[in-house]
Structure formats: structure tokens, C-alpha cells
Design a protein around this motif. Sequence first.
Motif, PDB file in Angstrom:
ATOM      1  N   PHE A  14       0.827  -1.203   0.000  1.00 14.63           N
ATOM      2  CA  PHE A  14       0.000   0.000   0.000  1.00 14.63           C
ATOM      3  C   PHE A  14       0.872   1.269   0.000  1.00 14.63           C
ATOM      4  CE2 PHE A  14      -2.220   2.674   3.462  1.00 14.63           C
ATOM      5  CZ  PHE A  14      -2.798   3.539   2.542  1.00 14.63           C
ATOM      6  N   ILE A  15       1.626   1.506   1.045  1.00 14.07           N
ATOM      7  CA  ILE A  15       2.402   2.752   1.145  1.00 14.07           C
ATOM      8  C   ILE A  15       3.578   2.727   0.172  1.00 14.07           C
ATOM      9  CG2 ILE A  15       3.733   4.269   2.664  1.00 14.07           C
ATOM     10  CD1 ILE A  15       2.147   3.034   5.043  1.00 14.07           C
ATOM     11  N   ASP A  34      10.158  -7.332  -2.774  1.00 13.75           N
ATOM     12  CA  ASP A  34       8.898  -7.621  -2.078  1.00 13.75           C
ATOM     13  C   ASP A  34       8.595  -9.098  -2.251  1.00 13.75           C
ATOM     14  OD1 ASP A  34       5.995  -7.751  -1.475  1.00 13.75           O
ATOM     15  OD2 ASP A  34       6.118  -5.562  -1.454  1.00 13.75           O
ATOM     16  N   SER A  38       1.750  -9.716   1.051  1.00 12.52           N
ATOM     17  CA  SER A  38       0.483  -8.960   1.038  1.00 12.52           C
ATOM     18  C   SER A  38       0.452  -7.974  -0.136  1.00 12.52           C
ATOM     19  CB  SER A  38       0.274  -8.209   2.361  1.00 12.52           C
ATOM     20  OG  SER A  38       1.305  -7.280   2.568  1.00 12.52           O
ATOM     21  N   GLY A  39       1.592  -7.671  -0.707  1.00 13.36           N
ATOM     22  CA  GLY A  39       1.648  -6.727  -1.828  1.00 13.36           C
ATOM     23  C   GLY A  39       1.219  -7.388  -3.141  1.00 13.36           C
ATOM     24  N   VAL A  55      12.944 -10.144   2.471  1.00 14.15           N
ATOM     25  CA  VAL A  55      14.036  -9.255   2.906  1.00 14.15           C
ATOM     26  C   VAL A  55      15.039  -9.978   3.811  1.00 14.15           C
ATOM     27  CG1 VAL A  55      12.974  -6.970   2.641  1.00 14.15           C
ATOM     28  CG2 VAL A  55      12.541  -8.280   4.738  1.00 14.15           C
ATOM     29  N   LEU A  75      10.290  -0.581   3.735  1.00 16.12           N
ATOM     30  CA  LEU A  75       8.913  -0.674   4.233  1.00 16.12           C
ATOM     31  C   LEU A  75       8.452  -2.102   4.467  1.00 16.12           C
ATOM     32  CD1 LEU A  75       8.869   1.885   1.908  1.00 16.12           C
ATOM     33  CD2 LEU A  75       6.737   2.195   3.147  1.00 16.12           C
ATOM     34  N   MET A  79       3.420  -6.513   9.810  1.00 19.84           N
ATOM     35  CA  MET A  79       2.832  -5.317  10.425  1.00 19.84           C
ATOM     36  C   MET A  79       1.470  -5.557  11.070  1.00 19.84           C
ATOM     37  SD  MET A  79       1.594  -3.165   7.172  1.00 19.84           S
ATOM     38  CE  MET A  79       0.487  -2.315   8.240  1.00 19.84           C
ATOM     39  N   TYR A 144       5.132  -6.351  17.920  1.00 16.44           N
ATOM     40  CA  TYR A 144       5.296  -5.513  16.720  1.00 16.44           C
ATOM     41  C   TYR A 144       5.978  -4.187  17.081  1.00 16.44           C
ATOM     42  CZ  TYR A 144       3.851  -2.276  12.979  1.00 16.44           C
ATOM     43  OH  TYR A 144       3.824  -1.312  12.001  1.00 16.44           O
ATOM     44  N   LYS A 148       9.769  -3.075  15.915  1.00 10.63           N
ATOM     45  CA  LYS A 148       9.966  -1.831  15.155  1.00 10.63           C
ATOM     46  C   LYS A 148      10.960  -0.924  15.884  1.00 10.63           C
ATOM     47  CE  LYS A 148       7.554  -1.799  11.327  1.00 10.63           C
ATOM     48  NZ  LYS A 148       8.082  -1.411  10.019  1.00 10.63           N
ATOM     49  N   VAL A 173      -2.302   5.253   8.448  1.00  8.73           N
ATOM     50  CA  VAL A 173      -2.274   5.685   7.053  1.00  8.73           C
ATOM     51  C   VAL A 173      -3.511   5.127   6.314  1.00  8.73           C
ATOM     52  CG1 VAL A 173      -0.834   5.821   4.999  1.00  8.73           C
ATOM     53  CG2 VAL A 173       0.242   5.495   7.241  1.00  8.73           C
TER      54      VAL A 173
END
Length: 307
Positions: A14-15, A34, A38-39, A55, A75, A79, A144, A148, A173
Motif C-alpha cells: 500500500f504505502i 517484495d 500482502s503486496g 528481505v 517498508l 505489520m 510488533y 519496530k 495511514v
Amino acid sequence: MDIKRAVVTGGAGFIGSHIVDTLTAKGAEVLVIDDLSSGKRDNLPANVCLETLDVRADGVIPLMKEFRPDTVFHLAAQMDVRRSVDDPLFDCHVNVFGTVNVLTASLESGAQRFVMASTGGAMYGDVDIIPTPETVLPLPISPYGISKLCGERYVGYFNDNGLPGTVCRFGNVYGPRQDPHGEAGVVAIFGSRLLNGEPCTIFGDGTQVRDYIHVSDVASAFLAAAERPGGVFNIGTKVGTSVNELYAILADEAGVTDGPVYAPARKGELQLSTLDPGLAERTLGWKAKIGIEDGLRSYIRWLRENR
Ligand SMILES: NC(=O)c1ccc[n+]([C@@H]2O[C@H](COP(=O)([O-])OP(=O)(O)OC[C@H]3O[C@@H](n4cnc5c(N)ncnc54)[C@H](O)[C@@H]3O)[C@@H](O)[C@H]2O)c1
């Protein structure tokens, strides 16, 4: 410094996909890393190179050494707060080990700037100072938030050791391409249910307040952060919106007159969280431009055209 070659991890999400759009519009060459957990490929322009890779993989370092980015936007993350509670080890692997892997790859590939996506709500938790500035000591209570914070500290370590890096802590967001499973999934969930004529459930009495920020403001903050490496910045609006207010705006734009359905509150949910973005405004020259009402109404219009 102009960004000529950028890596965006989580760029199919998304972002991340909005950051890719901003970078390509400025003429930068972009490599997206990626794993598509989820992308979606469809979130990306056809001419952007996507490497479907975790990653945490060994392949990240040679791949980035070959690409030689000047700037890295990180990113990709686990999450989902609830998943982090159910499986803290997985959360730690992706958000800590994955971040250190991408930082190492960035340093070894000669990148000059690194920007990491982090979180405001899960970082500060229930605090007395609202809107919350970065000077409040983060004491995250979920795995989480903890992972982070650990990733943020690694960005600080690498910043002191050859890789200038910045952390952006977002509010909730929302905007085009948002997946209903994200941290601010409520906007996407309500939006699609309202347009489908389905009832929306509010957990608790709907007075929970969050700092909702439009994704295009987040993308511009990321670019501004890359210009001024070093530091941790809240990226929010300072404006609190309750779930009841959010529902009222979305329902009005969707033409729905029915009210929401109320269900028992979820255990451990924060009651009030807004971010003080003053440091980003002063240091990065960045300020959110899209107000909540305009942003939510334009999101419904986008959803109507694109669902
Ligand atoms: N959405 C929000 O409100 C919000 C708020 C605060 C912080 N953030 C942070 O912003 C970042 C992006 O969030 P988003 O809302 O765009 O979520 P998203 O799920 O749309 O994007 C995350 C992307 O990362 C990819 N990914 C996940 N794990 C991966 C892995 N191990 N290797 C490679 N790719 C992986 C996914 O496929 C996805 O494309 C995350 O770091 C998140 O923690 C989001």
C-alpha cells in the motif's frame, strides 16, 4: 541530492507503491524487493523492476550490490499487531533480522541514504502527552512495537557507522490501494462494506481516537526524510478522529444513512493516539496537506471507481 537509483522494500504494498510512484515520476530508477506476501504486482507501474524476494534472504545483499542504489526505502515488514502477539518469533525475524539484512545490503552497496517506515501508535502506547512528540520515551507493549523499535535502533547504529538513516513513525495511514488488513484497515473495511451495502461493526463505543494520515502525505514525508538523513520523525497530522466521526464521513460520502453496528471493545485497544509532527515540520519542511474529511471523501470516490 537527487535520487537516481532507489530500492523500495515492500514497494508492492500500500504505502510502498505510492513511494514508487513518486520516485518514478521524478525520473528515478526503482528496484522493488517484495515477497508479495500482502503486496501485489498490479500496484506497480509495468516498467518498475520487481524482485520477488524475502528481505531476510541471502540474495538481498548481492542483488543490492549489483543495483547500487543511492537511496533505500525500507517498508517491508510484518505489520499485523495481532499476528505479532500470536507469533513473536516470526515478527522478530522479519522486522529485526530483515531490517538488519537490508541495512547491511544498503551499506555494502554504497547507498548514501536509508529511510525506514515505523509506527507511532504501537511505539508510544498509552501516554499522557497528546499529541505525542518524539521526546516521549517509547515503551511499546506489543511484539510488533518492540521489533519496530529495535529496527529503529539499528537504523541509528548504521547512521553512526557509514549509512545516514532516518526513521518515519506514521500515524494511521489510509488512501488508495489500502488493504483492509493493515494497521489502519478500518478505513478500507468500512469503505468497501459501505459501497457493498453491508453493515459496519465498531468495536467498543466508537470514541477511540487516532491520527489518520493520507498516503500521499506519507509518500512526500518519506522523500523529504531522504533529503535530511538522521533522526526519528513523527509523520502525523496532530488531528484526532474518532471511529464514530470516521464512519459518519465515509457513510455520508457513500450515501448510506444506516448507522454502524456496535460490538464489545477489543481487549488492549488504545483509546487515544495522535502524533505531534512539529519536528518533521521544522526539520524536514514537511507538513500534511490533506485534511481528514477531504481525504476520506476522496478515498470513497477512488474506491467507487476502482473496486
Ligand atoms: N498502514 C499503516 O497505517 C502503517 C502505520 C504505521 C507504520 N506502517 C509501516 O509501513 C510499512 C508499510 O505498510 P503498508 O501499510 O504499506 O503494508 P502492506 O502490507 O501493504 O505493505 C508491506 C509490503 O511488504 C511486503 N513484505 C512483507 N513481508 C516481507 C518480507 N519478509 N520480505 C519482503 N517483502 C515483505 C508485503 O508483500 C507488502 O507488499 C510497514 O513497515 C508498516 O509497519 C504502516
